[in-house]
Structures are given as structure tokens and as C-alpha cells.
Design a protein around this motif. Sequence first.
Motif, PDB file in Angstrom:
ATOM      1  N   UNK A   1       0.874  -1.174   0.000  1.00 49.02           N
ATOM      2  CA  UNK A   1       0.000   0.000   0.000  1.00 49.02           C
ATOM      3  C   UNK A   1       0.915   1.229   0.000  1.00 49.02           C
ATOM      4  N   UNK A   2       0.792   2.060  -1.027  1.00 46.10           N
ATOM      5  CA  UNK A   2       1.742   3.157  -1.248  1.00 46.10           C
ATOM      6  C   UNK A   2       1.163   4.498  -0.826  1.00 46.10           C
ATOM      7  N   UNK A   3       2.038   5.331  -0.290  1.00 50.44           N
ATOM      8  CA  UNK A   3       1.697   6.704   0.087  1.00 50.44           C
ATOM      9  C   UNK A   3       2.751   7.640  -0.482  1.00 50.44           C
TER      10      UNK A   3
ATOM     11  N   UNK B   1       6.504   6.041   0.231  1.00 48.10           N
ATOM     12  CA  UNK B   1       6.714   4.957   1.188  1.00 48.10           C
ATOM     13  C   UNK B   1       5.587   3.956   1.020  1.00 48.10           C
ATOM     14  N   UNK B   2       5.898   2.698   1.239  1.00 49.35           N
ATOM     15  CA  UNK B   2       4.887   1.645   1.132  1.00 49.35           C
ATOM     16  C   UNK B   2       4.891   0.812   2.404  1.00 49.35           C
ATOM     17  N   UNK B   3       3.776   0.155   2.660  1.00 44.96           N
ATOM     18  CA  UNK B   3       3.667  -0.728   3.812  1.00 44.96           C
ATOM     19  C   UNK B   3       2.972  -2.018   3.394  1.00 44.96           C
TER      20      UNK B   3
ATOM     21  N   UNK C   1       3.348  -4.668  10.701  1.00 47.72           N
ATOM     22  CA  UNK C   1       3.383  -3.944   9.426  1.00 47.72           C
ATOM     23  C   UNK C   1       4.840  -3.611   9.136  1.00 47.72           C
ATOM     24  N   UNK C   2       5.260  -3.844   7.892  1.00 52.84           N
ATOM     25  CA  UNK C   2       6.631  -3.489   7.501  1.00 52.84           C
ATOM     26  C   UNK C   2       6.593  -2.342   6.503  1.00 52.84           C
ATOM     27  N   UNK C   3       7.368  -1.327   6.764  1.00 52.65           N
ATOM     28  CA  UNK C   3       7.521  -0.191   5.860  1.00 52.65           C
ATOM     29  C   UNK C   3       8.585  -0.566   4.829  1.00 52.65           C
ATOM     30  N   UNK C   4       8.195  -0.595   3.555  1.00 55.37           N
ATOM     31  CA  UNK C   4       9.136  -1.052   2.524  1.00 55.37           C
ATOM     32  C   UNK C   4       8.489  -0.934   1.149  1.00 55.37           C
ATOM     33  N   UNK C   5       9.091  -0.146   0.249  1.00 56.75           N
ATOM     34  CA  UNK C   5      10.303   0.639   0.404  1.00 56.75           C
ATOM     35  C   UNK C   5       9.983   2.091   0.779  1.00 56.75           C
ATOM     36  N   UNK C   6      11.050   2.843   1.058  1.00 57.81           N
ATOM     37  CA  UNK C   6      10.975   4.299   1.172  1.00 57.81           C
ATOM     38  C   UNK C   6      11.924   4.861   0.121  1.00 57.81           C
ATOM     39  N   UNK C   7      11.416   5.770  -0.726  1.00 58.58           N
ATOM     40  CA  UNK C   7      12.266   6.279  -1.801  1.00 58.58           C
ATOM     41  C   UNK C   7      11.934   7.716  -2.140  1.00 58.58           C
ATOM     42  N   UNK C   8      12.984   8.515  -2.226  1.00 60.07           N
ATOM     43  CA  UNK C   8      12.885   9.903  -2.685  1.00 60.07           C
ATOM     44  C   UNK C   8      13.824  10.072  -3.869  1.00 60.07           C
ATOM     45  N   UNK C   9      13.339  10.457  -5.031  1.00 60.89           N
ATOM     46  CA  UNK C   9      14.240  10.698  -6.161  1.00 60.89           C
ATOM     47  C   UNK C   9      15.324  11.704  -5.785  1.00 60.89           C
ATOM     48  N   UNK C  10      16.524  11.527  -6.314  1.00 62.07           N
ATOM     49  CA  UNK C  10      17.644  12.402  -5.927  1.00 62.07           C
ATOM     50  C   UNK C  10      17.341  13.895  -6.016  1.00 62.07           C
ATOM     51  N   UNK C  11      16.538  14.298  -7.006  1.00 62.66           N
ATOM     52  CA  UNK C  11      16.299  15.738  -7.199  1.00 62.66           C
ATOM     53  C   UNK C  11      15.446  16.342  -6.080  1.00 62.66           C
ATOM     54  N   UNK C  12      14.793  15.494  -5.274  1.00 63.80           N
ATOM     55  CA  UNK C  12      13.937  16.003  -4.202  1.00 63.80           C
ATOM     56  C   UNK C  12      14.531  15.797  -2.812  1.00 63.80           C
ATOM     57  N   UNK C  13      15.746  15.297  -2.731  1.00 65.37           N
ATOM     58  CA  UNK C  13      16.323  14.978  -1.425  1.00 65.37           C
ATOM     59  C   UNK C  13      16.841  16.226  -0.710  1.00 65.37           C
TER      60      UNK C  13
END
Length: 288
Positions: free
Chosen positions: A190-192, A205-207, A215-227
Amino acid sequence: MLPDHWHLTTDVEDFLARAGAFLRSRPALHTTPLTDVEKLRLAGSGDHLLGRLETDGEVRAVCYLTPRGRLGLTPLNPDDADALAARLSALGHTPAQVVADQDTAGVFTSAWQGHTGATPKLFWHTHLYRLGALTPPRPHPEGRAHLAGAEDRELVVRRCREFCVEVGEQPSIDLIDAGSWDRSRFGDRHFTFWRTPDGTPVSMAAVTSVTGGMVRVDPVHTPPRFRGHGYAGAVTAAVSRAALRADATDVVLFADPANPTSNALYQRLGYVRLTDCAGYRFTYDGPA
């Protein structure tokens, strides 16, 4: 007194009736077995194997072999790992890989190499964290959390592929490129998204679903341009809070030991390191 014994089966429902309480007894530590066995249950019949180790009728460890050849284990001592390796080898099984807590993965790999001559290679090493008291990030970035819907599927798939490219997760890339999204490890998530005030999706982030209270949080990702703006912390806090509101007793996540930024972030949010996990791939001289 009954001896220690590995009981093997292909019947997922029977396995859960006998070993489900054991898996649920330590949901954070058993995070991967809980979700993997649930996938096997939902998938129905298939080329898989499940096992439980009993002492005097009490389950104290489990194993499972998925159709894709992944052997998952709960914590084992060297003698129990060797007994399992001997049993699986005698039955002709050739797992492609093993994943477990670091110590168990190590002792099983040594035993498996001794019984089969397989050559192991470490491909995964991670910290496992469990959420303590959630601490929202400060300062808090502008924007809001947005649960992804059907209209966001293309964006979700694209961002997951970007994540896989970044971390070198080739099997998932292959499944995504083949149009087998539902078979990938992301298919049941389930993605947010964290969206800025203008609606830009800057972090994801997904769970997993709540399974055994976990509940496991996986994955968490931010594109490099937004970090560098706190978006990953905001979206991770948002999905963690939602998991707690969904009555999860244990919220966990994995973090790459080689990424000090993400490890520091999760600890600031209230995640506490529980253990380390590892995965080894096997190659065989003969056909596997």
C-alpha cells in the motif's frame, strides 16, 4: 519425550494452524516469514515447502521454501540448522538463496555448503528496526501525505523501478519490465506519496498489510532531485502513524548499513535497531 524434529508440508493452512501462533509470538523478528507465508497462502497451491521444528510438541522454529527458490528461516542454532540442511539435501531440494537473521543465515549457509558443496555469496545485509515511540520530524516539510489510488499506479511502478535501479535489485526490475507487477515484492504493498502544496509527488513509502499484528515499511524512496528537504522523514512518519492507527502492534523496516543517512533518519523517528539480517545466494556444480 518427543525428539526434536522437522515436520515438512506443502499445506499452508495446516502449517499456519500448527505454527501460526509461533510466528505471531515475535512479529517484529518474524516480519519476513509472516509476509512470505501469507503470500503463499493467498497464492494457493504451488511449488513450495513449509516446515516447523518441534520440541516436546512445541514449535520453536520454522522454515519455508518459495516457488522462486528462497529459503526463509527463523532463528536457529548450528545443530538445528545442520539437521535442516541434511533433511533438505536428502530430499533433493536446491534453494537458490537463504534469508534469515545474520547468525542463522551464516550457520545454515555453512551447513548447506558442507552437505551439498554449494558455493554461497552474500547478496543482502541489512539492519532490522522496530518502531518505539513515533517522533514526527522537525522541522516538518510543507505538504501532505496522499494514499496512492488506482490512478497513481503508473507513477508507483515507475518510482519502484527507479528505486530498484538505485539499489541494484535486478530480479524486481526483471519482473516489472516483464509486466509481472503483481508477482514482484511490491505487488501487495500500500503506497503513500508525500506531495508538496502544488501536488508534486516528492517522496514515496509503502507498507505491507497488517499480518500477525506486524506492518513493515518497505520501500521508502525519494528521487535524488527532491532529497535534502525532509520529505522521506515526513512520508515515513505518515505511514508509520497510519499503521499504528490500523492497530499494528509492531511496525518495522529494514535499512542498508551502508546508508548512514537513512539509518539516522529512522532512529530520529523513533525506530530502534532490533537485529541484523542477511541473505546468501547459492550456486551448484550440477543443475539446480
